[in-house]
Design an enzyme around this catalytic site. Structure first.
Site, PDB file in Angstrom:
ATOM      1  N   ARG A  60       0.822  -1.206   0.000  1.00 34.94           N
ATOM      2  CA  ARG A  60       0.000   0.000   0.000  1.00 34.94           C
ATOM      3  C   ARG A  60       0.861   1.263   0.000  1.00 34.94           C
ATOM      4  O   ARG A  60       0.505   2.272  -0.636  1.00 34.94           O
ATOM      5  CB  ARG A  60      -0.922  -0.020   1.228  1.00 34.94           C
ATOM      6  CG  ARG A  60      -1.992   1.047   1.232  1.00 34.94           C
ATOM      7  CD  ARG A  60      -3.077   0.708   2.246  1.00 34.94           C
ATOM      8  NE  ARG A  60      -4.100   1.742   2.308  1.00 34.94           N
ATOM      9  CZ  ARG A  60      -4.294   2.549   3.340  1.00 34.94           C
ATOM     10  NH1 ARG A  60      -3.539   2.422   4.425  1.00 34.94           N
ATOM     11  NH2 ARG A  60      -5.244   3.460   3.314  1.00 34.94           N
ATOM     12  N   HIS A  64       0.327   4.225  -2.692  1.00 31.97           N
ATOM     13  CA  HIS A  64       0.025   5.597  -2.296  1.00 31.97           C
ATOM     14  C   HIS A  64       1.144   6.554  -2.689  1.00 31.97           C
ATOM     15  O   HIS A  64       0.896   7.746  -2.894  1.00 31.97           O
ATOM     16  CB  HIS A  64      -0.239   5.669  -0.789  1.00 31.97           C
ATOM     17  CG  HIS A  64      -1.612   5.204  -0.413  1.00 31.97           C
ATOM     18  ND1 HIS A  64      -2.409   5.852   0.507  1.00 31.97           N
ATOM     19  CD2 HIS A  64      -2.348   4.144  -0.845  1.00 31.97           C
ATOM     20  CE1 HIS A  64      -3.565   5.215   0.633  1.00 31.97           C
ATOM     21  NE2 HIS A  64      -3.543   4.170  -0.165  1.00 31.97           N
ATOM     22  N   ASN A  92      -4.340   8.687   4.220  1.00 30.34           N
ATOM     23  CA  ASN A  92      -3.135   8.172   4.872  1.00 30.34           C
ATOM     24  C   ASN A  92      -3.148   8.272   6.397  1.00 30.34           C
ATOM     25  O   ASN A  92      -2.576   7.428   7.091  1.00 30.34           O
ATOM     26  CB  ASN A  92      -1.899   8.915   4.359  1.00 30.34           C
ATOM     27  CG  ASN A  92      -1.692   8.748   2.866  1.00 30.34           C
ATOM     28  OD1 ASN A  92      -2.169   7.790   2.271  1.00 30.34           O
ATOM     29  ND2 ASN A  92      -0.992   9.684   2.247  1.00 30.34           N
ATOM     30  N   HIS A 191      -6.170  -6.230  -2.460  1.00 32.68           N
ATOM     31  CA  HIS A 191      -7.041  -6.316  -1.284  1.00 32.68           C
ATOM     32  C   HIS A 191      -7.317  -7.764  -0.878  1.00 32.68           C
ATOM     33  O   HIS A 191      -8.135  -8.002   0.008  1.00 32.68           O
ATOM     34  CB  HIS A 191      -8.356  -5.579  -1.551  1.00 32.68           C
ATOM     35  CG  HIS A 191      -8.236  -4.095  -1.492  1.00 32.68           C
ATOM     36  ND1 HIS A 191      -9.296  -3.236  -1.660  1.00 32.68           N
ATOM     37  CD2 HIS A 191      -7.151  -3.290  -1.273  1.00 32.68           C
ATOM     38  CE1 HIS A 191      -8.880  -1.983  -1.547  1.00 32.68           C
ATOM     39  NE2 HIS A 191      -7.582  -1.990  -1.324  1.00 32.68           N
TER      40      HIS A 191
END
Length: 316
Positions: A60, A64, A92, A191
């Protein structure tokens, strides 16, 4: 013999040109930091063995990072008197994690080749090694990114896809980064590992109908209607710490944790690809590897742009 020497010279010239012209390549550190990949892999393997969830957190971080002004390590920067970092952005804050693990990896890399490897490249390698550590397949990471000198709080707030987006919104968010609808669907398969906070899926389980009612009911005890924002639930209830295709199988049963997850199988254009991945894990693994390389190539800083940070949390 002359032919082989000539071929070797041409290969060396092409490699040098690729570095000058800003193209990423898999051999970027072969001569300057030959133990890089083994060093990162050992650190990631140890971190994931200590806490399985960390694998998802490192993947992740890379995601990001890349979605805000490209894969440039900006997500790692702390706030300072001159920089407003991305860590307190809505997507975040109190959610993104793994920064200490990245610090550890960076220190180990610095010990074997000081001032050579960027934090942005470490994120890309760590994401790949995290997937492997949790049962996924490998891919060849392209390298040569440099680190940004600043960050973008506004970019983090506006460019990272929200869990409330519908299918068209998800496609638009990925298209803005040069990624296709297919890339979006397969990258969402990350996910299959990790967890989400109650605040990100509360509306989905209490107010929406595109979710299996018994599944929604099972989540409510840990995610009350008006409290428990930070309580966690696995994104894949079946195998939350194994990188596999169960995420897509869950979607076909209306067991997507986030609204944005279930949008991938809700009578729309993504249904067919979800079905393919639910039936064929090898196809998912192959496509995921391809899309991760593509995502890792979003607007990298190369050549003389940016810098190689010695501390991932602040510019040199």
């Amino acid at each position: 013999m002359r032919t082989r020497v000539l071929s070797a010279c041409i290969a060396l010239i092409l490699l040098c040109l690729s570095k000058v012209n800003g193209q990423l390549n898999s051999t970027y550190y072969d001569s300057t930091c030959p133990s890089l990949l083994s060093t990162v892999k050992a650190a990631v393997t140890a971190a994931v063995a200590k806490e399985k969830r960390m694998g998802a957190s490192l993947v992740r971080l890379h995601f990001h990072d890349c979605f805000v002004n490209g894969c440039d390590g900006s997500v790692l920067l702390d706030d300072s008197s001159t920089i407003t970092g991305e860590k307190t952005a809505g997507p975040n804050n109190n959610s993104l994690r793994g920064f200490d693990v990245v610090d550890t990896i960076k220190s180990k890399v610095e010990a074997v080749c000081s001032g050579v490897v960027s934090c942005a490249d470490i994120l890309a390698i760590a994401a790949r090694d995290s997937v492997i550590a949790l049962g996924g397949r490998t891919w060849t990471v392209q390298l040569g990114r440099r680190d940004s000198l600043t960050a973008s709080l506004s970019g983090a707030n506006s460019k990272i896809p929200a869990p409330t987006l519908n299918l068209s919104g998800l496609i638009s968010a990925f298209t803005a980064q040069g990624l296709s609808a297919k890339d979006m669907i397969v990258l969402s398969g990350a996910h299959t590992i990790g967890q989400a906070r109650c605040t990100t899926f509360r509306s989905h389980i209490y107010n929406e109908t595109n979710i299996l009612s018994s599944f929604a009911t099972s989540l409510k005890a840990n995610c009350p209607f008006s409290s428990g924002d930070d309580n966690l639930s696995p994104l894949d209830l079946q195998t939350p710490t194994t990188f596999d295709n169960k995420y897509y199988i869950n979607l076909k049963s209306q067991k997507g944790l986030l609204h944005s997850d279930q949008e991938l199988f809700n009578g729309g254009s993504a249904d067919s690809q979800v079905t393919t991945y639910s039936n064929n894990q090898a196809t998912f693994f192959s496509d995921f590897a391809t899309s991760m390389v593509k995502m890792g190539n979003i607007n990298p800083l190369t050549g003389s742009s940016g810098e190689v940070r010695t501390n991932c949390r602040k510019p040199n």
